[in-house]
Motif scaffolding. Structure first.
Motif, PDB file in Angstrom:
ATOM      1  N   ASP A   1      10.224  -6.920  -3.743  1.00 14.81           N
ATOM      2  CA  ASP A   1       9.330  -7.576  -2.784  1.00 14.81           C
ATOM      3  C   ASP A   1       9.645  -9.059  -2.696  1.00 14.81           C
ATOM      4  OD1 ASP A   1       6.348  -6.517  -1.539  1.00 14.81           O
ATOM      5  OD2 ASP A   1       6.807  -8.655  -1.452  1.00 14.81           O
TER       6      ASP A   1
ATOM      7  N   SER B   1       0.822  -1.224   0.000  1.00 14.09           N
ATOM      8  CA  SER B   1       0.000   0.000   0.000  1.00 14.09           C
ATOM      9  C   SER B   1       0.850   1.265   0.000  1.00 14.09           C
ATOM     10  CB  SER B   1      -0.887   0.056   1.243  1.00 14.09           C
ATOM     11  OG  SER B   1      -1.552  -1.138   1.468  1.00 14.09           O
TER      12      SER B   1
ATOM     13  N   GLN C   1      -0.234  -6.950   3.485  1.00 15.86           N
ATOM     14  CA  GLN C   1      -1.439  -6.460   4.168  1.00 15.86           C
ATOM     15  C   GLN C   1      -2.401  -5.813   3.188  1.00 15.86           C
ATOM     16  OE1 GLN C   1      -1.970  -7.024   7.585  1.00 15.86           O
ATOM     17  NE2 GLN C   1      -0.273  -8.344   6.988  1.00 15.86           N
TER      18      GLN C   1
HETATM   19  C1  FAD Z   1      -8.031  -7.333   7.937  1.00  8.04           C
HETATM   20  C2  FAD Z   1      -7.466  -5.963   7.637  1.00  8.04           C
HETATM   21  C3  FAD Z   1      -8.332  -4.957   7.231  1.00  8.04           C
HETATM   22  C4  FAD Z   1      -7.826  -3.681   6.960  1.00  8.04           C
HETATM   23  N1  FAD Z   1      -8.680  -2.720   6.505  1.00  8.04           N
HETATM   24  C5  FAD Z   1      -8.211  -1.481   6.218  1.00  8.04           C
HETATM   25  C6  FAD Z   1      -9.073  -0.462   5.722  1.00  8.04           C
HETATM   26  O1  FAD Z   1     -10.259  -0.670   5.529  1.00  8.04           O
HETATM   27  N2  FAD Z   1      -8.536   0.761   5.456  1.00  8.04           N
HETATM   28  C7  FAD Z   1      -7.199   1.022   5.641  1.00  8.04           C
HETATM   29  O2  FAD Z   1      -6.765   2.146   5.373  1.00  8.04           O
HETATM   30  N3  FAD Z   1      -6.349   0.057   6.105  1.00  8.04           N
HETATM   31  C8  FAD Z   1      -6.828  -1.168   6.394  1.00  8.04           C
HETATM   32  N4  FAD Z   1      -5.963  -2.135   6.847  1.00  8.04           N
HETATM   33  C9  FAD Z   1      -4.562  -1.762   7.045  1.00  8.04           C
HETATM   34  C10 FAD Z   1      -3.801  -1.755   5.716  1.00  8.04           C
HETATM   35  O3  FAD Z   1      -3.989  -2.980   5.039  1.00  8.04           O
HETATM   36  C11 FAD Z   1      -2.303  -1.565   6.027  1.00  8.04           C
HETATM   37  O4  FAD Z   1      -2.126  -0.455   6.864  1.00  8.04           O
HETATM   38  C12 FAD Z   1      -1.509  -1.329   4.739  1.00  8.04           C
HETATM   39  O5  FAD Z   1      -1.792  -2.332   3.783  1.00  8.04           O
HETATM   40  C13 FAD Z   1      -0.024  -1.320   5.084  1.00  8.04           C
HETATM   41  O6  FAD Z   1       0.671  -1.036   3.893  1.00  8.04           O
HETATM   42  P1  FAD Z   1       2.228  -1.280   3.813  1.00  8.04           P
HETATM   43  O7  FAD Z   1       2.668  -0.881   2.449  1.00  8.04           O
HETATM   44  O8  FAD Z   1       2.875  -0.646   5.004  1.00  8.04           O
HETATM   45  O9  FAD Z   1       2.374  -2.876   4.023  1.00  8.04           O
HETATM   46  P2  FAD Z   1       2.027  -4.122   2.973  1.00  8.04           P
HETATM   47  O10 FAD Z   1       0.912  -3.745   2.096  1.00  8.04           O
HETATM   48  O11 FAD Z   1       1.949  -5.294   3.841  1.00  8.04           O
HETATM   49  O12 FAD Z   1       3.372  -4.111   2.111  1.00  8.04           O
HETATM   50  C14 FAD Z   1       4.603  -4.492   2.653  1.00  8.04           C
HETATM   51  C15 FAD Z   1       5.309  -5.346   1.630  1.00  8.04           C
HETATM   52  O13 FAD Z   1       6.658  -5.539   2.077  1.00  8.04           O
HETATM   53  C16 FAD Z   1       7.061  -6.839   1.663  1.00  8.04           C
HETATM   54  N5  FAD Z   1       8.212  -7.244   2.468  1.00  8.04           N
HETATM   55  C17 FAD Z   1       8.257  -7.457   3.810  1.00  8.04           C
HETATM   56  N6  FAD Z   1       9.502  -7.805   4.179  1.00  8.04           N
HETATM   57  C18 FAD Z   1      10.265  -7.808   3.053  1.00  8.04           C
HETATM   58  C19 FAD Z   1      11.632  -8.111   2.775  1.00  8.04           C
HETATM   59  N7  FAD Z   1      12.506  -8.462   3.734  1.00  8.04           N
HETATM   60  N8  FAD Z   1      12.058  -8.031   1.499  1.00  8.04           N
HETATM   61  C20 FAD Z   1      11.215  -7.670   0.484  1.00  8.04           C
HETATM   62  N9  FAD Z   1       9.922  -7.390   0.698  1.00  8.04           N
HETATM   63  C21 FAD Z   1       9.450  -7.460   1.951  1.00  8.04           C
HETATM   64  C22 FAD Z   1       5.815  -7.683   1.878  1.00  8.04           C
HETATM   65  O14 FAD Z   1       5.857  -8.875   1.105  1.00  8.04           O
HETATM   66  C23 FAD Z   1       4.698  -6.738   1.449  1.00  8.04           C
HETATM   67  O15 FAD Z   1       4.317  -6.924   0.104  1.00  8.04           O
HETATM   68  C24 FAD Z   1      -6.429  -3.418   7.104  1.00  8.04           C
HETATM   69  C25 FAD Z   1      -5.567  -4.446   7.489  1.00  8.04           C
HETATM   70  C26 FAD Z   1      -6.084  -5.717   7.748  1.00  8.04           C
HETATM   71  C27 FAD Z   1      -5.121  -6.818   8.139  1.00  8.04           C
END
Ligand code: FAD
Length: 227
Positions: free
Chosen positions: A34, A14, A43
């Protein structure tokens, strides 16, 4: 000499994918890495897609108001359908404690200029006929909040990023960094080494572990949400 990127983004979720898109759009060379097989597999794919500014922290409210602006105009801006709906957001209360908490929070939210109000049990039932009425005391309602598809949004950002020249490596967990004179100069995965002086840790719930690979301790603590 191997190619050096202006920015390496760790995590195609995200946060990472929209950032990569914005940087690539500005003409910067970007690499997204990734550990999973395609964008949005962390997530991002679990989120229900609620986009609301109804928080209690000023910074979060401002960021989320800007998010609503962006999401609601995405189709006009980029031509991609992300299923934006201005359907509002509500938090129904079934206990006196929850009602008091929501009403107190609402005062703070209104003081930040958010359009949120309290609906009586009957008003809320009319708005949301499927709601369980037993014990329902009423609900907050913020009509300007909305929702969109996390899947479609992240895909849209990813393909725009590619169009703007961003590169990506999937199925490559980041396992370490090269650090010279206190600065990161390259990112190591299980199968490659990629050079950049600028690295964004967008690994979400795993961000703490990625920081640790660079010898940095940051208190990123994940917590569970139910879906
Ligand atoms: C059930 C549920 C419902 C939710 N509903 C909402 C909602 O309605 N509205 C909202 O705003 N938020 C919601 N959220 C929260 C939202 O999904 C997260 O806050 C958001 O997706 C986080 O984004 P991110 O990019 O930080 O993490 P992610 O989308 O998890 O991306 C992180 C990426 O890093 C990669 N990664 C990790 N470690 C490594 C590594 N060592 N090397 C390479 N790649 C790696 C992972 O594979 C992943 O693809 C919800 C979450 C859940 C679990």
């Amino acid at each position: 000499m191997n190619k050096s990127y202006d920015l390496i983004v760790i995590g195609a979720g995200s946060i990472g994918v929209p950032v990569a898109m914005e940087f690539a759009k500005k003409g910067q060379s970007v690499l997204v890495i990734d550990s999973l097989s395609s964008p949005g597999q962390g997530q991002d794919k679990k989120a229900i897609g609620g986009i609301r500014a109804t928080h209690s922290d000023r910074g979060k409210i401002l960021v989320c108001q800007r998010s609503i602006e962006i999401f609601s105009h995405w189709k006009e801006l980029y031509g991609d359908e992300i299923q934006w709906k201005s359907n509002g957001y509500s938090f129904p209360a079934y206990t006196e404690k929850d009602e008091d908490m929501l009403r107190d929070l609402m005062k703070i939210q209104q003081s930040f200029g958010l359009n949120i109000r309290w609906l009586s049990r009957e008003e809320y039932r009319e708005l949301n006929p499927g709601i369980s009425i037993k014990g329902l005391r009423g609900s907050t309602y913020s009509p300007e909040d909305g929702s969109a598809s996390p899947l479609l949004f992240t895909q849209s950002c990813y393909f725009k990023a590619v169009e703007y020249g961003a590169e990506s490596r999937f199925n490559e967990p980041v396992v370490g960094f090269t650090i010279e004179r206190g600065k990161i100069t390259s990112v190591k995965t299980e199968t490659g080494v990629y050079h950049s002086a600028n690295v964004l840790n967008a690994a979400g719930a795993y961000a703490r572990g990625v920081y640790k690979l660079a010898g940095i301790v940051i208190p990123v603590n994940s917590d569970s949400h139910e879906a």
